[in-house]
Structures are given as structure tokens and as C-alpha cells.
Scaffold this motif. Structure first.
Motif, PDB file in Angstrom:
ATOM      1  N   HIS A 397       0.833  -1.222   0.000  1.00  0.00           N
ATOM      2  CA  HIS A 397       0.000   0.000   0.000  1.00  0.00           C
ATOM      3  C   HIS A 397       0.852   1.249   0.000  1.00  0.00           C
ATOM      4  O   HIS A 397       0.581   2.212  -0.695  1.00  0.00           O
ATOM      5  CB  HIS A 397      -0.944  -0.019   1.196  1.00  0.00           C
ATOM      6  CG  HIS A 397      -2.105  -0.927   0.977  1.00  0.00           C
ATOM      7  ND1 HIS A 397      -3.130  -1.070   1.886  1.00  0.00           N
ATOM      8  CD2 HIS A 397      -2.400  -1.762  -0.049  1.00  0.00           C
ATOM      9  CE1 HIS A 397      -3.997  -1.946   1.429  1.00  0.00           C
ATOM     10  NE2 HIS A 397      -3.575  -2.385   0.251  1.00  0.00           N
ATOM     11  N   LEU A 400       2.383   1.710  -3.373  1.00  0.00           N
ATOM     12  CA  LEU A 400       1.414   2.224  -4.332  1.00  0.00           C
ATOM     13  C   LEU A 400       1.145   3.695  -4.093  1.00  0.00           C
ATOM     14  O   LEU A 400       0.981   4.473  -5.023  1.00  0.00           O
ATOM     15  CB  LEU A 400       0.127   1.404  -4.264  1.00  0.00           C
ATOM     16  CG  LEU A 400       0.282   0.021  -4.886  1.00  0.00           C
ATOM     17  CD1 LEU A 400      -0.870  -0.880  -4.477  1.00  0.00           C
ATOM     18  CD2 LEU A 400       0.347   0.121  -6.392  1.00  0.00           C
ATOM     19  N   SER A 401       1.124   4.083  -2.824  1.00  0.00           N
ATOM     20  CA  SER A 401       0.839   5.489  -2.556  1.00  0.00           C
ATOM     21  C   SER A 401       2.046   6.351  -2.939  1.00  0.00           C
ATOM     22  O   SER A 401       1.915   7.494  -3.345  1.00  0.00           O
ATOM     23  CB  SER A 401       0.485   5.711  -1.090  1.00  0.00           C
ATOM     24  OG  SER A 401       1.653   5.852  -0.322  1.00  0.00           O
ATOM     25  N   ARG A 404       1.609   6.537  -6.743  1.00  0.00           N
ATOM     26  CA  ARG A 404       0.304   6.696  -7.372  1.00  0.00           C
ATOM     27  C   ARG A 404       0.171   8.030  -8.101  1.00  0.00           C
ATOM     28  O   ARG A 404       0.771   9.036  -7.733  1.00  0.00           O
ATOM     29  CB  ARG A 404      -0.788   6.549  -6.320  1.00  0.00           C
ATOM     30  CG  ARG A 404      -1.258   7.856  -5.730  1.00  0.00           C
ATOM     31  CD  ARG A 404      -2.286   7.624  -4.710  1.00  0.00           C
ATOM     32  NE  ARG A 404      -1.829   8.223  -3.462  1.00  0.00           N
ATOM     33  CZ  ARG A 404      -2.573   8.225  -2.378  1.00  0.00           C
ATOM     34  NH1 ARG A 404      -3.721   7.607  -2.356  1.00  0.00           N
ATOM     35  NH2 ARG A 404      -2.144   8.819  -1.296  1.00  0.00           N
ATOM     36  N   LYS A 405      -0.596   7.974  -9.095  1.00  0.00           N
ATOM     37  CA  LYS A 405      -0.917   9.197  -9.825  1.00  0.00           C
ATOM     38  C   LYS A 405      -2.339   9.559  -9.455  1.00  0.00           C
ATOM     39  O   LYS A 405      -3.207   8.711  -9.362  1.00  0.00           O
ATOM     40  CB  LYS A 405      -0.841   8.926 -11.325  1.00  0.00           C
ATOM     41  CG  LYS A 405       0.572   8.704 -11.782  1.00  0.00           C
ATOM     42  CD  LYS A 405       0.575   8.311 -13.231  1.00  0.00           C
ATOM     43  CE  LYS A 405       1.994   8.057 -13.689  1.00  0.00           C
ATOM     44  NZ  LYS A 405       2.106   6.807 -14.422  1.00  0.00           N
ATOM     45  N   MET A 406      -2.524  10.815  -9.225  1.00  0.00           N
ATOM     46  CA  MET A 406      -3.901  11.194  -8.915  1.00  0.00           C
ATOM     47  C   MET A 406      -4.179  12.596  -9.430  1.00  0.00           C
ATOM     48  O   MET A 406      -3.285  13.380  -9.680  1.00  0.00           O
ATOM     49  CB  MET A 406      -4.131  11.129  -7.409  1.00  0.00           C
ATOM     50  CG  MET A 406      -3.128  11.963  -6.623  1.00  0.00           C
ATOM     51  SD  MET A 406      -3.745  12.330  -5.002  1.00  0.00           S
ATOM     52  CE  MET A 406      -3.961  10.722  -4.313  1.00  0.00           C
TER      53      MET A 406
ATOM     54  N   HIS B  87      -4.784  -0.577  -4.268  1.00  0.00           N
ATOM     55  CA  HIS B  87      -4.563   0.774  -3.803  1.00  0.00           C
ATOM     56  C   HIS B  87      -4.529   1.787  -4.931  1.00  0.00           C
ATOM     57  O   HIS B  87      -4.947   2.927  -4.806  1.00  0.00           O
ATOM     58  CB  HIS B  87      -3.256   0.838  -3.024  1.00  0.00           C
ATOM     59  CG  HIS B  87      -3.143   2.054  -2.191  1.00  0.00           C
ATOM     60  ND1 HIS B  87      -2.752   3.260  -2.716  1.00  0.00           N
ATOM     61  CD2 HIS B  87      -3.386   2.269  -0.884  1.00  0.00           C
ATOM     62  CE1 HIS B  87      -2.745   4.164  -1.755  1.00  0.00           C
ATOM     63  NE2 HIS B  87      -3.127   3.582  -0.630  1.00  0.00           N
ATOM     64  N   GLY B  88      -3.999   1.314  -6.068  1.00  0.00           N
ATOM     65  CA  GLY B  88      -3.832   2.223  -7.195  1.00  0.00           C
ATOM     66  C   GLY B  88      -5.127   2.766  -7.747  1.00  0.00           C
ATOM     67  O   GLY B  88      -5.121   3.731  -8.492  1.00  0.00           O
ATOM     68  N   GLU B  91      -8.984   6.293  -6.375  1.00  0.00           N
ATOM     69  CA  GLU B  91      -9.753   7.408  -6.964  1.00  0.00           C
ATOM     70  C   GLU B  91     -10.961   6.872  -7.727  1.00  0.00           C
ATOM     71  O   GLU B  91     -12.050   7.428  -7.661  1.00  0.00           O
ATOM     72  CB  GLU B  91      -8.870   8.214  -7.920  1.00  0.00           C
ATOM     73  CG  GLU B  91      -7.868   9.095  -7.219  1.00  0.00           C
ATOM     74  CD  GLU B  91      -6.736   8.302  -6.604  1.00  0.00           C
ATOM     75  OE1 GLU B  91      -6.300   7.320  -7.238  1.00  0.00           O
ATOM     76  OE2 GLU B  91      -6.302   8.633  -5.489  1.00  0.00           O
ATOM     77  N   MET B 106      -9.936  -1.723   0.528  1.00  0.00           N
ATOM     78  CA  MET B 106      -8.697  -1.992  -0.181  1.00  0.00           C
ATOM     79  C   MET B 106      -8.312  -3.443  -0.025  1.00  0.00           C
ATOM     80  O   MET B 106      -8.369  -4.003   1.074  1.00  0.00           O
ATOM     81  CB  MET B 106      -7.601  -1.094   0.358  1.00  0.00           C
ATOM     82  CG  MET B 106      -7.611   0.274  -0.287  1.00  0.00           C
ATOM     83  SD  MET B 106      -6.093   1.129   0.038  1.00  0.00           S
ATOM     84  CE  MET B 106      -6.474   1.878   1.592  1.00  0.00           C
TER      85      MET B 106
END
Lengths: 573, 150
Positions: A397, A400-401, A404-406, B87-88, B91, B106
Motif C-alpha cells: 500500500h 502504491l501510494s 500513485r498518480k492522482m 490501492h492504485g 480514486e 482496499m
């Protein structure tokens, strides 16, 4: 940082200096050459000319004195000879009287007096010096006297080596001709020129047309000395100006013939070096100018090259810095991509393992297993599996964080609120470890434009690190303030164990941790780095072992248009 | 309507082993569970069967979780959906909640959390069903009243 460029730098420096020197020197040398061959030479020749005029003036002055003296003697003799009859002159008494008058009128100049017949026989004479003459018919002056009324002879020496010269006047009375001949002291003549003074080396003397000195001179010429002189055509004022060498010394001379004796030439001369002394001043100024020019060129060359080198060095350093940053961010991006891929792939198997273990745990709760003798072992093992799955899950996790793209949800953020929230989250834990968290806010803290969730995560990570850096009992200070250029600074300072210097450049690398296995993933600060890059700011570290660390987050207070669109483009992808 | 029955769950995930094991565990916790491997199968299933809560994985080949969610809501608006995500795709999960999902989890998830979410979703559904029923009752009464008056 740029030490290995040293060779290149000195090469560039040498070339710059060379080019500057060439560029400055070539025109400089040109100007100097032109000035030397025109201005300097012109001044020199005009000064030489002036010196020549000065010498000529002196020559004319001395000449007129000499002429006046000699003509005076001649006139006196003519007057006396005219006033007597031929027979009278032949009487010794009359002659003695005339001689006495001559001596009286012109001082100790006349040495003897004689009357000479046209055939050269001495008719009568006064000879105080005891000179005895018999026949003059062959003497030079006598031959001359037959043609001219008044003759002045060259200087001769008597038996005692005294210099003298002869003035003879033709006595022409009623067909009877005779000559009045007087001997004049050579020293009298010499006195006119010996006392002429012209600076240190200037002198004057008389010389006849054969180049034999007729007087002494101040600088040591003597009567009868043969001089090696070349006579040139006279100038309009009757003088000849010339320069010549004597014993290797360059001389400047003005030469003029006497009016009273055209066979005599008055020479006034001076060493050229002294005569044109004034040129020294000009030369000094010239040399001074050249030296000044050279110094100027050197200074300019040095300064310019130093300045250029400084600029080049700065540019290089900046480039190095940017390169390093670029490499760092590229590295992080690559690692991020890789780890998110791995995390995704591992996540599903992990989920399966977790579920399987959970299912077994569920089954173990059944009554059927009461009698199973390894039940306890099973439960323990399954518990361990579930725990380790949970640990793996945490890692994936975080990975991934980190990657990550957001979509960036930029909005107005009250920094004070964010910090308060974060501190509140950790205050309880910190309190248990006897750690106090102090918050310091500037009075004028602006509302900034940023991403609140990311910012919160960033600060939380930093506070977590600070808490971890302090074992028990310590202090964490969070200071939020306005920085220069519309930046906001948030620093998190702890008094924990600090970061050793050799680790400072690794702390943002993913998986770098000093915590024991299982306690830390080594992703906290790399996540922070990712976030801060996204927010368009930077993070600075200052740490000293055993004193503590300060992490400072620098954030733009206002949105940065270029940066923001870039982030959005990355986020939409 | 079906007040005191166990919640009926439909588990949709392409990872078969995960799905089946989770189904077994959920059954152990007194849920009525069906499990399917794709969105299309799930849509077919809810046309013919009563389902209270769908547990839907977002990342699936073919029709993904979000699309499936939309279709499910279109077909049977009353069904609650709990999304499962790597997790990815958080959003996307949040986006899914805007489209009407109850919540997301998750992966890998704790069974207790999942149970909690399912119960929450079921409670919401039950409450809504209850209100629906009351409204229906009221309208029936209204009709009766009108009929009596005139």
C-alpha cells in the motif's frame, strides 16, 4: 563539485587571457608604433633643431665679439701706421713710442712690432720678447699682405712654444710701401672662446680651414691640435649646423667663419645628448604611457577572464545541480513505476493467501478441532501467516501510494489547520513517550493554494519520523512561516539522534531505512519527496548526529501555472 | 418484506481462489453468498435472483467494476454495492461511490472490515426497503380512504 573540470577551466582561462591580450595588445602596439614614429620623432627632430639654433645663436654672439676684438686691433694698427711717415716709422724711437701706445690701448696683447719692407727685409722693430727676424719674404702672412691691406695670420708658436698670431697692415705713403707687422698673444684670442659656457659639455673654439685648432677650449682642445672636421655649406646666417661623431659621442655643432679672418672658423658645439635634454621628459612620458598601457591591458585581461570564469563556473555548478535533481527525480520515478507494478502483481496473491489463512482460522474455531493435538501449533502458524500478510499489505500500500498518480485537487489550504490536525493525530502517542510537540506560527500566515490531503500526509510522515528519531523524552517543534519570494516554509525540528552525513543523500531513496526489519519500510521520505514534487515545492534537510534534524518544506504560496498544468497532465494520464 | 432473513451477497471477482475462499468464509458468518467471475455473469444473475449486497472487484478483465456497478444500479436500483480495490484505484473507487456504491475496501482486506461494510450496506438497504414499504402502505391507505369518501 566541479573539480574534475579543473583542467578544462585552466584551458579556457588560458585561451580567454590569450584572446583578450591579443585583442588589446595589437591595437596598443599599433598606436605605440605610430606615436613613436610620428609624434616622438617629430618632437625629437624639432628639439634637435632648437638646440642647433641655440648653438648657432651662441656662435654668432661669440663671433661678433671676436670680430670686434680683432678688427679693433687692426684698426688701431692702421691708425698708427697712417699717422706716421715712412721714414718716421723706420726710426726705432718712433716705433717704440707706437708700441708703447699700442700696449697702453689694448693691454698686454701686442708682443712685438716691426716694419717690414716689400721685399721682406725688416727695416725696424721692437722685440721685447727677444724674437729676432731677418727675412719674412717666405712667410704666409707676408705673401698675403702683398695683396690685402690688412692680414691676420694663423696661430704660430715661438721658440718657447707660446702661441701667437700676426697682424700686418700695409703702409702706403707716397709710393713708398712697407708693412707694419705686430705679433699678438694667442692667449688673448683664446680667452674669447675659452670662457664660453654652454651647459655641461658645451664649448667653443677656433679652427682654421685646415682643421687646426687656433685656440684652446674649455673641454681640453689645445693650440695647434689637428681636428678631424668636415665643413658643410653655410646657412643663410653664415653658420653651419651639423651633427657629427667624435670618439663615439654624437656632437651637435654650429660653425661660422670669422669676418675678420675668413680662414678662421668658430666652432660652438655640445654633446647631442645634453643639447636635446628636453627629449628625456618626452621620452619619460612616452615610456610611462607604454607601461601604463601594459598594466591596464594586464588588469583588464585578468579581471575579464576572472569574471568570465566565475560565470562559467556558476553556470556549470547550476547545471550539475539541475542534472543531479533530474537524475534523482528520474530515479524516483523509475523506482515508483517498478514498485507499483510489483505491488499490483503481489497484491492479488496476497489477498488470496490472506483469505486462505483466514478460512483455515475460521475452520479452526470449529468444535471438531478440539481434539486435534496440533491445534495450538496450527493456530499459531496461521496467526503468523495473517500477520505477515498484513505486513506485506502495508508495504504494497505504501509503495502504491508512493507511486500513485492522482488528480491534483488543489484548493485553498489553511496551513494552521493542517498542522493542527496532524499534530492532533500524533499527540497522544508522543505524549506517552514523553515527547512534547510545539507549534509556532507566524502571525501573517497566508492561506496557500495547495493539495490538502497530500500536504497532510507529507506533514504526518515528517512528524512520524521526528517521533521515531526521539527515543523517549524530547521535543518536536513545527514552525510555519512566510519565506522570501512568496514561499511558505514549514520546518519540523526534533532533538533526536540525527542523520549521519553519509546517509543524507540516501534518505529519499525508496526502501532506505535504518530501522530494524519489520519496523520501517523505508518509504516515508520517498513518499514525501514524491508529494513535494507534485506540490511544486522542495524539501530541505539539515541534520547533526545526536543533536537532531530539521526537515524544511518549502511550498509556493500561490499556484504556479506552469507547474500546475504539468501536474494535471500527468494526473490525467 | 424479507425482514429477518440473512443478507444475500453476490461476490464478483476474477481471482477465483480468492472469491471462493472468501465466499466460504462469509457463509461461515451467516451470509447467503453467491460468487461469480465477471460483470456479465453478475448482471445475468441479479436479473433472476434476489440479491441485497454486491461485493464488486474494480479491476476485472472485460467489463470492469465501475461499469458493472452502473449496470447493476440501472437494473436493480435497490441493490447496495461494496467495491474492492487495489490501492492504485482508490480514486476510481471514490468515483464509484459518487455513482452510488455504498463504500470501498482496499484489497487485501480484513474479513471483519468486509463484514462490517456489508452489514452497513445491508442496513441501508433494509431501511430504504422499509421506508419504501411504509410509503407503499400509506399510498394504499390513501387510495382506500379516497374510495371510502367518494
Amino acid at each position: 563539485m566541479a573539480d574534475h573540470y579543473q583542467k578544462t577551466y585552466s584551458w579556457i582561462r588560458r585561451h580567454i587571457i590569450l584572446v583578450i591580450f591579443l585583442v588589446l595588445s595589437i591595437p596598443f602596439i599599433l598606436v605605440i608604433t605610430i606615436v613613436y614614429f610620428t609624434g616622438y620623432q617629430y618632437i625629437k627632430s624639432s628639439i634637435t633643431q632648437q638646440a642647433g639654433f641655440k648653438l648657432a645663436d651662441a656662435a654668432i654672439e661669440v663671433r661678433s665679439e671676436l670680430d670686434a676684438g680683432i678688427t679693433g686691433l687692426c684698426k688701431t694698427m692702421s691708425f698708427l701706421s697712417e699717422s706716421e711717415t715712412m721714414s718716421g716709422l723706420q726710426e726705432e724711437e718712433t716705433l717704440a713710442r707706437i708700441f708703447a701706445r699700442l700696449e697702453k690701448e689694448s693691454g698686454d696683447v701686442f708682443q712685438d712690432l716691426a716694419v717690414v719692407a716689400t721685399d721682406g727685409q725688416v727695416l725696424a722693430g721692437v722685440f721685447p720678447y727677444g724674437r729676432v727676424y731677418v727675412d719674412f719674404s717666405r712667410e704666409e702672412w707676408f705673401i698675403g699682405s702683398c695683396e690685402d691691406r690688412v692680414v691676420v695670420s694663423d696661430v704660430h708658436f715661438d721658440s718657447r712654444n707660446n702661441p701667437y698670431f700676426i697682424i700686418s697692415v700695409l703702409h702706403d705713403h707716397c709710393q713708398e710701401q712697407a708693412m707694419l707687422r705686430a705679433t699678438v698673444n694667442g692667449l688673448w684670442l683664446s680667452a674669447f672662446v675659452e670662457n664660453v659656457r654652454l651647459g655641461r659639455t658645451g664649448e667653443a673654439f677656433l679652427v682654421n680651414s685646415k682643421g687646426i685648432a687656433q685656440t684652446r677650449s674649455r673641454m681640453g682642445k689645445d693650440f695647434g691640435e689637428k681636428l678631424n672636421m668636415v665643413f658643410l655649406e653655410p646657412q643663410p646666417d653664415g653658420t653651419i649646423r651639423m651633427a657629427y661623431h667624435e670618439q663615439g659621442v654624437e656632437m651637435l655643432a654650429a660653425i661660422t667663419s670669422l669676418k675678420s679672418n675668413s680662414n678662421w672658423f668658430l666652432v660652438v658645439r655640445q654633446e647631442k645628448e645634453e643639447a636635446i635634454e628636453d627629449i628625456l621628459m618626452v621620452r619619460m612620458v612616452f615610456i610611462f604611457g607604454v607601461i601604463l598601457g601594459v598594466i591596464f591591458i594586464m588588469v583588464i585581461g585578468y579581471l575579464t577572464s576572472s569574471m568570465l570564469m566565475k560565470k562559467i563556473r556558476q553556470a556549470d555548478e547550476k547545471k550539475c545541480e539541475i542534472d543531479e535533481q533530474l537524475i534523482q527525480s528520474q530515479k524516483l520515478a523509475a523506482i515508483g513505476q517498478l514498485s507499483s507494478g510489483v505491488a499490483h502483481e503481489i497484491n492479488n496473491p496476497l489477498a488470496v493467501i490472506g483469505e486462505e489463512a483466514g478460512w483455515l482460522q475460521d475452520l479452526m474455531k470449529d468444535a471438531d478441532f478440539k481434539d486435534f493435538k496440533h491445534a495450538e501449533e496450527f493456530r499459531d502458524s496461521l496467526g503468523a501467516i495473517v500477520d505477515q500478510v498484513r505486513r506485506c499489505k502495508e508495504v504494497t500500500h505504501k509503495l502504491l501510494s508512493f507511486a500513485r498518480k492522482m488528480d491534483s485537487n488543489f484548493s485553498e489550504v489553511n496551513l494552521k489547520e493542517v498542522v493542527d490536525e496532524v499534530v492532533e493525530m500524533r499527540e497522544q502517542d508522543a505524549f506517552l513517550d514523553n515527547i512534547t510537540i510545539e507549534k509556532v506560527y507566524d502571525k501573517k500566515l497566508p492561506i496557500i493554494f495547495s493539495e490538502p490531503y497530500l500536504l497532510r500526509q507529507l506533514l504526518l510522515n515528517l512528524v512520524n519520523n521526528a517521533v521515531d528519531a526521539i527515543s523517549k523524552g524530547g521535543k518536536i517543534t513545527i514552525h510555519a512561516r512566510m519565506g522570501p519570494q512568496e514561499k511558505v516554509l514549514i520546518s519540523v525540528t526534533d532533538n533526536g539522534f540525527g542523520i549521519p552525513r553519509e546517509n543524507l543523500n540516501k534518505i529519499f531513496d525508496p526502501f532506505f531505512t535504518t530501522k530494524p526489519p519489520g519496523k520501517g519500510t523505508g518509504l516515508g521520505l520517498s513518499t514525501c519527496h514524491g508529494i513535494i514534487t507534485k506540490l511544486g515545492g522542495e524539501i530541505l534537510v539539515d541534520s547533526e548526529v545526536n543533536k537532531g534534524s530539521t526537515f524544511t518544506v518549502v511550498l509556493p504560496a500561490k499556484p504556479n501555472p506552469g507547474n500546475k498544468t504539468g501536474e494535471q497532465a500527468a494526473g490525467v494520464e | 418484506m424479507q425482514d429477518n432473513t440473512d443478507p444475500r451477497i453476490l461476490l464478483v471477482d476474477d481471482e477465483e481462489r480468492f472469491r471462493t475462499t472468501l465466499a466460504k468464509r462469509l457463509k461461515g458468518k451467516n451470509f447467503e453468498v453467491a460468487d461469480l467471475g465477471s460483470g456479465n455473469e453478475a448482471l445475468d444473475y441479479i436479473k433472476d435472483n434476489q440479491v441485497d449486497v454486491v461485493v464488486l472487484d474494480i479491476k476485472m478483465p472485460g467489463m470492469d467494476g465501475i461499469e458493472t456497478l452502473g449496470e447493476v444500479k440501472k437494473l436493480v436500483p435497490g441493490i447496495e454495492v461494496v467495491l474492492l480495490t487495489g490501492h492504485g484505484t482508490v480514486e476510481t473507487a471514490v468515483e464509484g461511490m459518487r455513482d452510488g456504491a455504498y463504500d470501498y475496501l482496499m484489497k487485501p482486506c480484513e474479513i471483519d472490515e468486509l463484514v462490517e461494510k456489508i452489514n452497513g450496506a445491508f442496513a441501508v438497504k433494509k431501511e430504504r426497503d422499509l421506508r419504501l414499504k411504509q410509503a407503499e402502505d400509506r399510498s394504499r391507505l390513501d387510495k382506500l380512504e379516497k374510495a371510502v369518501r367518494f
